[in-house]
Design a protein around this motif. Sequence first.
Motif, PDB file in Angstrom:
ATOM      1  N   ASP A 201       0.864  -1.189   0.000  1.00 14.22           N
ATOM      2  CA  ASP A 201       0.000   0.000   0.000  1.00 14.22           C
ATOM      3  C   ASP A 201       0.890   1.225   0.000  1.00 14.22           C
ATOM      4  N   PHE A 202       0.488   2.278  -0.716  1.00 13.14           N
ATOM      5  CA  PHE A 202       1.327   3.472  -0.790  1.00 13.14           C
ATOM      6  C   PHE A 202       0.475   4.682  -1.152  1.00 13.14           C
ATOM      7  N   ASP A 203       0.303   5.590  -0.194  1.00 14.69           N
ATOM      8  CA  ASP A 203      -0.343   6.875  -0.429  1.00 14.69           C
ATOM      9  C   ASP A 203       0.074   7.812   0.703  1.00 14.69           C
ATOM     10  N   GLN A 204      -0.661   8.916   0.881  1.00 11.96           N
ATOM     11  CA  GLN A 204      -0.258   9.924   1.864  1.00 11.96           C
ATOM     12  C   GLN A 204      -0.214   9.367   3.286  1.00 11.96           C
ATOM     13  N   THR A 205      -1.045   8.399   3.580  1.00 17.91           N
ATOM     14  CA  THR A 205      -1.104   7.856   4.939  1.00 17.91           C
ATOM     15  C   THR A 205      -0.697   6.388   5.004  1.00 17.91           C
ATOM     16  N   GLY A 312       0.060   2.059  14.793  1.00 19.31           N
ATOM     17  CA  GLY A 312       1.185   2.473  13.953  1.00 19.31           C
ATOM     18  C   GLY A 312       2.048   3.517  14.649  1.00 19.31           C
ATOM     19  N   ILE A 313       3.342   3.234  14.765  1.00 15.55           N
ATOM     20  CA  ILE A 313       4.267   4.184  15.392  1.00 15.55           C
ATOM     21  C   ILE A 313       4.388   5.446  14.548  1.00 15.55           C
ATOM     22  N   ASP A 314       4.440   5.286  13.231  1.00 17.30           N
ATOM     23  CA  ASP A 314       4.552   6.452  12.348  1.00 17.30           C
ATOM     24  C   ASP A 314       3.346   7.379  12.521  1.00 17.30           C
ATOM     25  N   ARG A 315       2.169   6.781  12.678  1.00 20.17           N
ATOM     26  CA  ARG A 315       0.960   7.594  12.821  1.00 20.17           C
ATOM     27  C   ARG A 315       0.979   8.346  14.152  1.00 20.17           C
ATOM     28  N   LEU A 316       1.475   7.705  15.195  1.00 19.34           N
ATOM     29  CA  LEU A 316       1.602   8.406  16.479  1.00 19.34           C
ATOM     30  C   LEU A 316       2.555   9.589  16.350  1.00 19.34           C
ATOM     31  N   ALA A 317       3.644   9.397  15.613  1.00 16.67           N
ATOM     32  CA  ALA A 317       4.595  10.494  15.409  1.00 16.67           C
ATOM     33  C   ALA A 317       3.944  11.638  14.640  1.00 16.67           C
ATOM     34  N   MET A 318       3.135  11.307  13.635  1.00 18.75           N
ATOM     35  CA  MET A 318       2.438  12.338  12.874  1.00 18.75           C
ATOM     36  C   MET A 318       1.489  13.121  13.771  1.00 18.75           C
ATOM     37  N   LEU A 319       0.756  12.431  14.633  1.00 17.32           N
ATOM     38  CA  LEU A 319      -0.211  13.099  15.502  1.00 17.32           C
ATOM     39  C   LEU A 319       0.477  13.990  16.524  1.00 17.32           C
ATOM     40  N   ASP A 325       2.680  14.239   6.156  1.00 14.42           N
ATOM     41  CA  ASP A 325       2.730  13.208   5.123  1.00 14.42           C
ATOM     42  C   ASP A 325       3.602  12.048   5.581  1.00 14.42           C
ATOM     43  N   LEU A 326       3.051  10.854   5.607  1.00 13.02           N
ATOM     44  CA  LEU A 326       3.779   9.678   6.065  1.00 13.02           C
ATOM     45  C   LEU A 326       4.959   9.347   5.160  1.00 13.02           C
ATOM     46  N   ARG A 327       4.812   9.624   3.857  1.00 17.94           N
ATOM     47  CA  ARG A 327       5.867   9.260   2.911  1.00 17.94           C
ATOM     48  C   ARG A 327       7.168   9.998   3.182  1.00 17.94           C
ATOM     49  N   ALA A 328       7.089  11.189   3.796  1.00 14.14           N
ATOM     50  CA  ALA A 328       8.300  11.959   4.085  1.00 14.14           C
ATOM     51  C   ALA A 328       9.205  11.260   5.092  1.00 14.14           C
ATOM     52  N   PHE A 329       8.644  10.342   5.888  1.00 16.44           N
ATOM     53  CA  PHE A 329       9.447   9.608   6.860  1.00 16.44           C
ATOM     54  C   PHE A 329      10.566   8.823   6.183  1.00 16.44           C
TER      55      PHE A 329
END
Length: 353
Positions: A201-205, A312-319, A325-329
């Motif tokens: 899967d690949f999009d903004q989130t 999701g750890i990435d989502r927690l970091a975003m919040l 944008d998750l892809r920037a990680f």
Amino acid sequence: MDDLKPKWMERIAAAETEAALEEIRVAALGKKGEVSLQMRELGKMTPEQRQEAGPALNALKSELTDAIAARKETLAAAALDARLARETIDVTLPARARRQGSIHPVTQVTEEITAIFAALGFAVAEGPQIESDWYNFDALNIPGHHPARAEMDTFYMARAEGDNRPPAVLRTHTSPVQIRSMEAQGAPIRIICPGRVYRADFDQTHTPMFHQVEGLAIDRDISMANLKWVLEEFFTRFFGTEVKTRFRASHFPFTEPSAEVDIQCEWVDGQVRVGQGDDWLEVLGSGMVHPKVLRAAGIDPDEWQGFAFGIGIDRLAMLKYGIPDLRAFFDSDLRWLRHYGFSSLDMPRLQAG
């Protein structure tokens, strides 16, 4: 001969470099040097003359050799002193500025999560990222017809034609670590399982590789009430403000009952603020561990029960840090890393429970 000694001694003393001194040595003592030519003349002298001139020439040669060696040592010492003076380094001067790297937000948030759950009594467990089909699906009560097992959602490892071994996959969640930990440790158990997971899967989130942490607690009298308390305690400490949760009935093959968990929030100018307002944001899935999962891990479901959750750890970091944008990680953009990164000396600052 009376003129030779003062002549050459004066020239030796006046030599300013080792190269000039070597020229003087050759001119005086070399094969065609003046003193050497005088010594050749000894054969033309009478025995009486040789008896007088021979020792005098030998003494002169010895004195000149000693003088040249002494002058050479003096010149070498002077050259060394000049070099040391020229290359002296002032160690009290400030060092050159060196750009420091930064801690990636995912690493920082992982450390924060680990610190919170460690305070709540959870250990950290890890496992392989390439898993067998059994650990990734079968042991978690995911049936063969489940969409997650399709190649459009899961990365299967390539196999040679005729290879009939069970398929291996890039793990789609860290739940296999729970199975392995229960097999190795049994019950009771209380762990979190952070790590990389992979989905097509690949999009903004969404990205093909992301980071997830799952929690597991197995004991004799654990209930959904314990799950709710643990999650609210975690969110409150992580976001630094009291956070309420809302459970909505859902379905996951590995938990029964299952629930999607929302956290309290509000939206202001496109930014989410956690812990205030009247809106809700879905953040994770959870539930009571399915008896079939316990049995697959070698634990008697008639004696033990527990809860599990995944986020999701990435989502927690975003919040928490306002990353849009998750892809920037995963872009390896140094400007982004310097902006959102953390100093290596930054310690997680978490609200005490």
